[in-house]
Design an enzyme around this catalytic site. Structure first.
Site, PDB file in Angstrom:
ATOM      1  N   TYR A 164      -4.363  11.117  -7.101  1.00  0.00           N
ATOM      2  CA  TYR A 164      -5.309  11.904  -7.908  1.00  0.00           C
ATOM      3  C   TYR A 164      -4.708  12.417  -9.202  1.00  0.00           C
ATOM      4  O   TYR A 164      -5.368  13.158  -9.927  1.00  0.00           O
ATOM      5  CB  TYR A 164      -5.789  13.124  -7.108  1.00  0.00           C
ATOM      6  N   CYS A 216       9.689   2.404  -1.951  1.00  0.00           N
ATOM      7  CA  CYS A 216       9.817   1.234  -2.809  1.00  0.00           C
ATOM      8  C   CYS A 216       8.478   0.922  -3.453  1.00  0.00           C
ATOM      9  O   CYS A 216       7.807  -0.065  -3.121  1.00  0.00           O
ATOM     10  CB  CYS A 216      10.338   0.052  -2.005  1.00  0.00           C
ATOM     11  N   GLU A 217       8.088   1.766  -4.305  1.00  0.00           N
ATOM     12  CA  GLU A 217       6.832   1.675  -5.043  1.00  0.00           C
ATOM     13  C   GLU A 217       6.819   2.903  -5.956  1.00  0.00           C
ATOM     14  O   GLU A 217       7.553   3.843  -5.719  1.00  0.00           O
ATOM     15  CB  GLU A 217       5.648   1.748  -4.080  1.00  0.00           C
TER      16      GLU A 217
END
Ligand code: PLP
Length: 403
Positions: A303, A329-330
């Site tokens: 958000y 891992c992102e």
């Protein structure tokens, strides 16, 4: 705010990452809402369970005297297990199959249905059941596109062109519309949006002759930082009262007003505590990496929400600007270019406004275990959910290659 020493004590007892909720803040918010709505004669507050669904928290709400707004059959079952009366549980599903509606019906809780098609299917088998209906008022409200759920393109609620059909079904004796409901979104910034909704709902209310309650949903906005906007509760209650008085005068009927906030009741009670794993400079950015990720705390990623960050151990007054990120891992940025007290490895930091839609939206992505949850009651820290273990992650998995 809760004392920093208390937060440190909680970390010493239960480690990080840790969610901790101050029950006094929940009570204070509940009383604030109740008192600012005191001009409404018959008011009932339901807590939206999906905001913070730990059973200790739900039980605390029960002790305060709220009902429970539930969005799934699982929440209904948990509410019943917590000892809420059937009458105090409102089931507001969206997109569920008829079986789930029938299951909730058989459990005896209040139904709030949001599709004419499923209401028609339901009344084939269950006639003269009292239900509440969720209206789509075609009003754009809410802090951002992802949490705006009452506009024309939203999947939620029954569109106004379907209402005459519902009136007809009621006249045929197939169901009783005893409540109407609306929830247009979260973090509603403008009181005018709330006012538009109230006006529209009271207009629709006049179509239904057996109406006992009007549910105005949640969406009350809290402050995320000093100077942030928030819902003017007095003004909101005046708007409701004005329409309610007109309605009562005109129809000579008494109507219960229902509010079902999640965020307002719990957001400010919660603190998310993490430890700094690493400080890393890459090109022009300084990253503070903490032992969590969007698997535990997804609101900033999902958000773009703002959560104030406080360093718990103040060893100096130096400031530094960081991208505060996690270990997933992102991309899992909690705060972008945030200036806070200078950090070093091992420091503890806390995110504020972590009581609503934080733990309840957590996942096991990257096979990370979920954090522990604790609360503060009578100035004492109590564990309300153990930290998960790898065994928990494996519990329901089946390895077909094991002999
Ligand atoms: C999520 C939800 C609420 C609570 O919304 P808040 O913004 O947390 O107050 C209330 N009613 C319904 C139907 C909801 O889905």
């Amino acid at each position: 705010m809760i004392k920093v020493s208390k937060l440190k004590e909680a970390v010493s007892a239960y480690g990080t990452p840790l969610y901790i909720y101050d029950l006094d803040v929940i009570e204070k918010q509940y009383l604030k809402l109740k008192n600012s709505m005191s001009n409404i004669k018959d008011l009932k507050i339901y807590f939206a369970a999906k905001a913070l669904s730990n059973i200790s928290i739900l039980n605390y709400f029960k002790s305060l005297g709220t009902g429970l707004e539930t969005s799934s059959i699982e929440e209904v079952k948990i509410g019943l297990k917590c000892g809420f009366n059937k009458d105090d549980i409102l089931y507001s599903p969206n997109g569920v199959g008829l079986e789930e509606i029938i299951e909730a019906n058989n459990l005896g809780v209040k139904l709030n249905l949001d599709s004419l098609e499923s209401i028609e299917a339901f009344t084939e088998n269950y006639s003269e059941r009292e239900i509440s209906i969720r209206i789509n008022p075609n009003i754009y409200a809410g802090g951002n596109e992802r949490i705006s759920v009452g506009h024309k393109d939203s999947k939620f609620g029954i569109s106004e062109d379907k209402l005459s059909r519902l009136v007809k079904i009621e006249q045929e004796g197939k169901l009783i519309v005893s409540g109407i409901h609306v929830h247009t979104g979260s973090d509603i910034l403008k009181n005018e949006e709330l006012e538009l909704t109230v006006n529209k709902i009271f207009k629709i209310a006049r179509k239904f002759k057996n109406l006992k309650s009007i549910n105005l949903g949640g969406g009350i906005k809290v402050q995320y930082f000093d100077g942030d906007s928030k819902t003017d509760l007095k003004e909101y209650s005046n708007v409701i009262c004005r329409e309610l008085d007109k309605f009562t005068l005109e129809t000579n009927r008494n109507i219960q007003i229902i509010l079902e906030p999640g965020k307002f009741l719990t957001s400010e009670s919660g603190f998310f505590l993490t430890k700094v794993n690493n400080i890393k400079k890459s090109y022009n950015t300084k990253f503070a990496q903490v032992n969590s990720g969007f698997n535990h705390f997804i609101r900033p990623t999902l958000y773009n929400s703002y959560h104030e960050i406080i360093k718990l151990n103040k060893d100096n007054d130096e400031k530094e600007t960081y991208n505060v990120v996690g270990y997933i891992c992102e991309k899992d940025t909690f705060a972008q270019q945030r200036t806070i007290n200078k950090l070093k490895v091992g420091d503890l930091i806390c995110f504020k406004n972590a009581g609503a839609y934080c733990f309840s939206m957590s996942s096991n992505y990257n096979s990370r275990v979920k954090p522990a949850e604790a609360c503060i009651i009578d100035n004492k820290i109590k564990l309300i959910r153990k930290r998960e273990t790898v065994e928990n992650l494996l519990k329901n998995q089946i390895n077909i290659f094991v002999k």
